[in-house]
Design a protein around this motif. Sequence first.
Motif, PDB file in Angstrom:
ATOM      1  N   SER A  87       0.810  -1.208   0.000  1.00 56.81           N
ATOM      2  CA  SER A  87       0.000   0.000   0.000  1.00 56.81           C
ATOM      3  C   SER A  87       0.848   1.265   0.000  1.00 56.81           C
ATOM      4  O   SER A  87       0.517   2.242  -0.654  1.00 56.81           O
ATOM      5  CB  SER A  87      -0.947   0.002   1.202  1.00 56.81           C
ATOM      6  OG  SER A  87      -0.202  -0.045   2.423  1.00 56.81           O
ATOM      7  N   ASP A 134     -11.197   2.039   2.598  1.00 55.48           N
ATOM      8  CA  ASP A 134     -10.720   0.729   2.138  1.00 55.48           C
ATOM      9  C   ASP A 134     -11.883  -0.218   1.871  1.00 55.48           C
ATOM     10  O   ASP A 134     -12.866  -0.209   2.608  1.00 55.48           O
ATOM     11  CB  ASP A 134      -9.807   0.106   3.204  1.00 55.48           C
ATOM     12  CG  ASP A 134      -8.475   0.819   3.312  1.00 55.48           C
ATOM     13  OD1 ASP A 134      -8.131   1.555   2.369  1.00 55.48           O
ATOM     14  OD2 ASP A 134      -7.802   0.654   4.335  1.00 55.48           O
ATOM     15  N   PRO A 135     -11.764  -1.060   0.816  1.00 56.30           N
ATOM     16  CA  PRO A 135     -10.677  -1.080  -0.167  1.00 56.30           C
ATOM     17  C   PRO A 135     -10.861   0.062  -1.168  1.00 56.30           C
ATOM     18  O   PRO A 135     -11.920   0.177  -1.776  1.00 56.30           O
ATOM     19  CB  PRO A 135     -10.845  -2.436  -0.837  1.00 56.30           C
ATOM     20  CG  PRO A 135     -12.309  -2.713  -0.761  1.00 56.30           C
ATOM     21  CD  PRO A 135     -12.775  -2.104   0.526  1.00 56.30           C
ATOM     22  N   GLN A 169      -5.082  -1.028   0.145  1.00 53.86           N
ATOM     23  CA  GLN A 169      -5.499  -0.706   1.506  1.00 53.86           C
ATOM     24  C   GLN A 169      -4.452   0.190   2.156  1.00 53.86           C
ATOM     25  O   GLN A 169      -3.260  -0.046   2.027  1.00 53.86           O
ATOM     26  CB  GLN A 169      -5.662  -1.978   2.339  1.00 53.86           C
ATOM     27  CG  GLN A 169      -6.684  -2.950   1.775  1.00 53.86           C
ATOM     28  CD  GLN A 169      -6.813  -4.184   2.634  1.00 53.86           C
ATOM     29  OE1 GLN A 169      -7.252  -4.116   3.775  1.00 53.86           O
ATOM     30  NE2 GLN A 169      -6.420  -5.326   2.082  1.00 53.86           N
TER      31      GLN A 169
END
Length: 309
Positions: free
Chosen positions: A8, A197-198, A239
């Motif tokens: 991420s 998120d996501p 994420q």
Amino acid sequence: MTNKLALSDVEGANFKNKIQMISSKKNVLFLILSILLINVQGNDSLKVKSFNSFQTNEILNHWSESENVTGMIYNRLDQIVDFNYLFKNGTGDFHRTMEASDYLSHTIATRSYRKIKKYSLYGGFNYNNGREEGGRWNGTYDPYRGNPYIIGDSVSSSIYRKESYNLSGGIATTLNSKISVGCKVDYLVGVGAKQKDPRPENTLVQMLINPGIIYHKERYNLGFDIGFLQRKEEISYIQHISDNSDISYFAFKGFGFYSKEINMSYYRFQKLNKLFGGIQYETKKSKIPSLTELKFQYGKEEIEDGSSV
């Protein structure tokens, strides 16, 4: 299916770099636009200029309804400029599934047309910044552009922020008594990201080029134009907060069919190549012109998300 996994923080850094690169280009685009708009005041005070000058020009020149930019040579007005600011704000439950129930957007748009000697020039710039909330089953920048293969998620009450700018230009000229030529170019860049998120992070780039030609005859004019459009969109589901690996992604395939993927991240790349064109025929009987146009287009879109689709 093997999905493309990415950390991420790396994806977030890459996405921020893309936004910074796009922002750095805006100064150059504004400079080009300023050059196009220099000396826009009319030399003839008897000419009527108003907020409806572009609409009036389009009514007087029926070639403006075609895709052939060479038709600008028939514009009646020598110089036109307009500037618009549009603010939209709405809320409600009566909307399509993938659209937002609450939205707010700001749009700045300007365009200019000028005749310089035997050349007809056009330039336009459009900037949009907005937020959407309440849309579901959608992770693409524009889910309603006609492609039924859409990636999405079931997360509700998520804010989707989007930003785009569009730069366009055109030129047309008469070479001799028989032939006139022209060309149009359009460039669009957009970025988007959900705030929950996501979250999908979108990077969109679209380029169009469309040359045209008109053959002049005594009783008719025959036009032809051909164009090519390429559209690329990268969609990275990542994420930033949660480490939950049981997040679901849905790949819709039209007619109610879909596949479900469960993973920590998901990547999709969409590429569209489209060829289009048209043939225009204008007659001049009884001093009343009539224009007929036949259009065609062929497009092919490819999707990659770990395997060919």
